[in-house]
Design an enzyme around this catalytic site. Sequence first.
Site, PDB file in Angstrom:
ATOM      1  N   PHE A   1       0.745  -1.045  -0.130  1.00  0.00           N
ATOM      2  CA  PHE A   1      -0.024   0.044   0.015  1.00  0.00           C
ATOM      3  C   PHE A   1       0.634   1.327   0.112  1.00  0.00           C
ATOM      4  O   PHE A   1       0.631   2.181  -0.776  1.00  0.00           O
ATOM      5  CB  PHE A   1      -1.037   0.068   1.149  1.00  0.00           C
ATOM      6  CG  PHE A   1      -2.179  -0.517   0.977  1.00  0.00           C
ATOM      7  CD1 PHE A   1      -2.885  -0.874  -0.202  1.00  0.00           C
ATOM      8  CD2 PHE A   1      -2.974  -1.359   2.263  1.00  0.00           C
ATOM      9  CE1 PHE A   1      -4.052  -1.197  -0.151  1.00  0.00           C
ATOM     10  CE2 PHE A   1      -3.972  -2.214   1.867  1.00  0.00           C
ATOM     11  CZ  PHE A   1      -4.707  -1.946   0.750  1.00  0.00           C
ATOM     12  N   ARG A   2       1.849   1.272   0.710  1.00  0.00           N
ATOM     13  CA  ARG A   2       2.452   2.512   1.390  1.00  0.00           C
ATOM     14  C   ARG A   2       3.877   2.758   0.559  1.00  0.00           C
ATOM     15  O   ARG A   2       4.345   4.114   0.628  1.00  0.00           O
ATOM     16  CB  ARG A   2       2.535   2.586   2.607  1.00  0.00           C
ATOM     17  CG  ARG A   2       1.363   2.718   3.382  1.00  0.00           C
ATOM     18  CD  ARG A   2       1.298   2.643   4.854  1.00  0.00           C
ATOM     19  NE  ARG A   2      -0.016   2.702   5.199  1.00  0.00           N
ATOM     20  CZ  ARG A   2      -0.855   1.510   5.320  1.00  0.00           C
ATOM     21  NH1 ARG A   2      -0.268   0.523   4.843  1.00  0.00           N
ATOM     22  NH2 ARG A   2      -2.123   1.596   5.869  1.00  0.00           N
TER      23      ARG A   2
ATOM     24  N   HIS B   1      -7.122  -9.613   7.954  1.00  0.00           N
ATOM     25  CA  HIS B   1      -8.032  -8.797   7.088  1.00  0.00           C
ATOM     26  C   HIS B   1      -8.784  -9.578   5.949  1.00  0.00           C
ATOM     27  O   HIS B   1      -8.888  -8.869   4.748  1.00  0.00           O
ATOM     28  CB  HIS B   1      -7.056  -7.730   6.486  1.00  0.00           C
ATOM     29  CG  HIS B   1      -6.394  -6.727   7.649  1.00  0.00           C
ATOM     30  ND1 HIS B   1      -5.279  -6.071   7.125  1.00  0.00           N
ATOM     31  CD2 HIS B   1      -6.774  -6.260   8.649  1.00  0.00           C
ATOM     32  CE1 HIS B   1      -4.695  -5.362   8.204  1.00  0.00           C
ATOM     33  NE2 HIS B   1      -5.755  -5.503   9.149  1.00  0.00           N
TER      34      HIS B   1
ATOM     35  N   ASN C   1      12.210  -5.798   7.678  1.00  0.00           N
ATOM     36  CA  ASN C   1      11.447  -5.017   6.918  1.00  0.00           C
ATOM     37  C   ASN C   1      12.497  -3.996   5.807  1.00  0.00           C
ATOM     38  O   ASN C   1      13.483  -3.974   6.615  1.00  0.00           O
ATOM     39  CB  ASN C   1      10.509  -3.951   7.623  1.00  0.00           C
ATOM     40  CG  ASN C   1       9.765  -3.303   6.833  1.00  0.00           C
ATOM     41  OD1 ASN C   1       8.794  -4.124   6.092  1.00  0.00           O
ATOM     42  ND2 ASN C   1       9.315  -1.976   6.851  1.00  0.00           N
TER      43      ASN C   1
HETATM   44  P1  NAD Z   1       2.455  -1.506   4.183  1.00  0.00           P
HETATM   45  O1  NAD Z   1       2.318  -1.160   2.659  1.00  0.00           O
HETATM   46  O2  NAD Z   1       1.992  -0.324   4.881  1.00  0.00           O
HETATM   47  O3  NAD Z   1       4.044  -1.754   4.508  1.00  0.00           O
HETATM   48  C1  NAD Z   1       4.697  -2.783   3.786  1.00  0.00           C
HETATM   49  C2  NAD Z   1       6.127  -2.677   4.216  1.00  0.00           C
HETATM   50  O4  NAD Z   1       6.818  -3.722   3.518  1.00  0.00           O
HETATM   51  C3  NAD Z   1       6.837  -1.357   3.756  1.00  0.00           C
HETATM   52  O5  NAD Z   1       7.377  -0.816   5.002  1.00  0.00           O
HETATM   53  C4  NAD Z   1       7.861  -1.677   2.996  1.00  0.00           C
HETATM   54  O6  NAD Z   1       8.805  -1.216   2.970  1.00  0.00           O
HETATM   55  C5  NAD Z   1       8.023  -3.130   3.124  1.00  0.00           C
HETATM   56  N1  NAD Z   1       8.627  -3.888   2.324  1.00  0.00           N
HETATM   57  C6  NAD Z   1       8.073  -3.986   0.694  1.00  0.00           C
HETATM   58  N2  NAD Z   1       8.750  -4.942  -0.174  1.00  0.00           N
HETATM   59  C7  NAD Z   1       9.560  -5.541   0.781  1.00  0.00           C
HETATM   60  C8  NAD Z   1      10.316  -6.535   0.669  1.00  0.00           C
HETATM   61  N3  NAD Z   1      10.694  -7.367  -0.617  1.00  0.00           N
HETATM   62  N4  NAD Z   1      11.286  -7.123   1.768  1.00  0.00           N
HETATM   63  C9  NAD Z   1      11.063  -6.182   2.851  1.00  0.00           C
HETATM   64  N5  NAD Z   1      10.269  -5.383   3.249  1.00  0.00           N
HETATM   65  C10 NAD Z   1       9.382  -4.932   2.183  1.00  0.00           C
HETATM   66  O7  NAD Z   1       1.821  -2.805   4.292  1.00  0.00           O
HETATM   67  P2  NAD Z   1       1.212  -3.540   5.758  1.00  0.00           P
HETATM   68  O8  NAD Z   1       1.903  -3.306   6.624  1.00  0.00           O
HETATM   69  O9  NAD Z   1       0.931  -4.907   5.431  1.00  0.00           O
HETATM   70  O10 NAD Z   1      -0.156  -2.741   5.940  1.00  0.00           O
HETATM   71  C11 NAD Z   1      -1.357  -3.235   6.181  1.00  0.00           C
HETATM   72  C12 NAD Z   1      -2.139  -3.250   5.055  1.00  0.00           C
HETATM   73  O11 NAD Z   1      -1.858  -3.830   3.658  1.00  0.00           O
HETATM   74  C13 NAD Z   1      -3.171  -4.349   5.089  1.00  0.00           C
HETATM   75  O12 NAD Z   1      -4.629  -3.563   5.273  1.00  0.00           O
HETATM   76  C14 NAD Z   1      -3.318  -5.383   4.186  1.00  0.00           C
HETATM   77  O13 NAD Z   1      -4.468  -6.050   4.190  1.00  0.00           O
HETATM   78  C15 NAD Z   1      -2.976  -4.714   3.319  1.00  0.00           C
HETATM   79  N6  NAD Z   1      -2.456  -5.079   2.017  1.00  0.00           N
HETATM   80  C16 NAD Z   1      -2.070  -6.514   1.659  1.00  0.00           C
HETATM   81  C17 NAD Z   1      -1.581  -6.846   0.413  1.00  0.00           C
HETATM   82  C18 NAD Z   1      -1.625  -8.293   0.008  1.00  0.00           C
HETATM   83  O14 NAD Z   1      -2.334  -9.236   0.457  1.00  0.00           O
HETATM   84  N7  NAD Z   1      -0.568  -8.715  -0.588  1.00  0.00           N
HETATM   85  C19 NAD Z   1      -1.489  -5.974  -0.650  1.00  0.00           C
HETATM   86  C20 NAD Z   1      -1.380  -4.529  -0.369  1.00  0.00           C
HETATM   87  C21 NAD Z   1      -2.050  -4.180   0.977  1.00  0.00           C
END
Ligand code: NAD
Length: 273
Positions: A52-53, A140, A239
């Site tokens: 997401f972020r 979720h 992370n």
């Molecule tokens: P987030 O986007 O807030 O954070 C993801 C984190 O992962 C970031 O800090 C980023 O730096 C790190 N990151 C990205 N790629 C990486 C890698 N290869 N190795 C190590 N770190 C890495 O996501 P979150 O914390 O899961 O936020 C929660 C929300 O995201 C939830 O609501 C969830 O449902 C949702 N979400 C889920 C999916 C999925 O199912 N794949 C996708 C998008 C969002």
Amino acid sequence: MKDFRYGGFAMSEKNNTGGEQAKALARLLAESRDTVIFTGAGISTESGLADFRSPGGIWDRFDPEDLSYPRFISSAESRHRYWKFYQQYWLEAMDVEPNRAHFAVARLEKSANLTAVVTQNIDGLHQKAGNGPEKVYELHGNMWEVRCLSCSELYPWEDILALLEEDKEVHNCERCGGLLKPTTISFGQSLPENVLREAQELCRNCDLLICIGSSLVVYPAASLPEQAKNGGAKLAILNREPTPLDRIADLVIHGEAGEIMSWAAEAVETNSF
Ligand code: NAD
């Protein structure tokens, strides 16, 4: 040095910081009698699913307010936009496969004392990688299920996608007339009570919690590492970038989930830490 090859890396190539950090994580895993792994969207980015972020992530393309639960419930126009988002998301995610981080977590079910995988992800990739479905707690929900919000009747997501692809509106429940929605949790919607309660209990009772690929800013999910720490567990955070909970962690690794986890799983399996 022996040359154990996993995920394209040789042990002999690992005399670097990432390799040492993976070994430190492997030591924690080997000492633990009750490990819980807590994952976020970052574990799935190597599979090609945006988080997401991060830059280019989902919130760069969609407005979170627009996809919130109160708007979904109250306006047909918002539901239309919500389903258009899901049409695109399903098409992006339907052929996505687990990556080496998911496979490493699945391998730990055999080689370590892994009690549960608590995930914020909705993609189902932990189960696809081989974690037992009974070990995976989806905080979720799961994007591969569509349910009636009133009577819980299930509808195949493929049927709903077919409607969207024909530019048709998603119908209401054929049984009770209620609104259909993927079983995922939107902003403003409560987390499934039983799943949250069990996840909290698992985190309070474990002796090691490993967070992988989560920004640790979305509550109540992000309170789980704090609960584990308060219960006396060791906390490891892996992370790509710093998180607000790094300050309370026993081990912090800023690295790639796929690389570090496949090294750590290999070190556990070969007792080489
Ligand atoms: P987030 O986007 O807030 O954070 C993801 C984190 O992962 C970031 O800090 C980023 O730096 C790190 N990151 C990205 N790629 C990486 C890698 N290869 N190795 C190590 N770190 C890495 O996501 P979150 O914390 O899961 O936020 C929660 C929300 O995201 C939830 O609501 C969830 O449902 C949702 N979400 C889920 C999916 C999925 O199912 N794949 C996708 C998008 C969002």
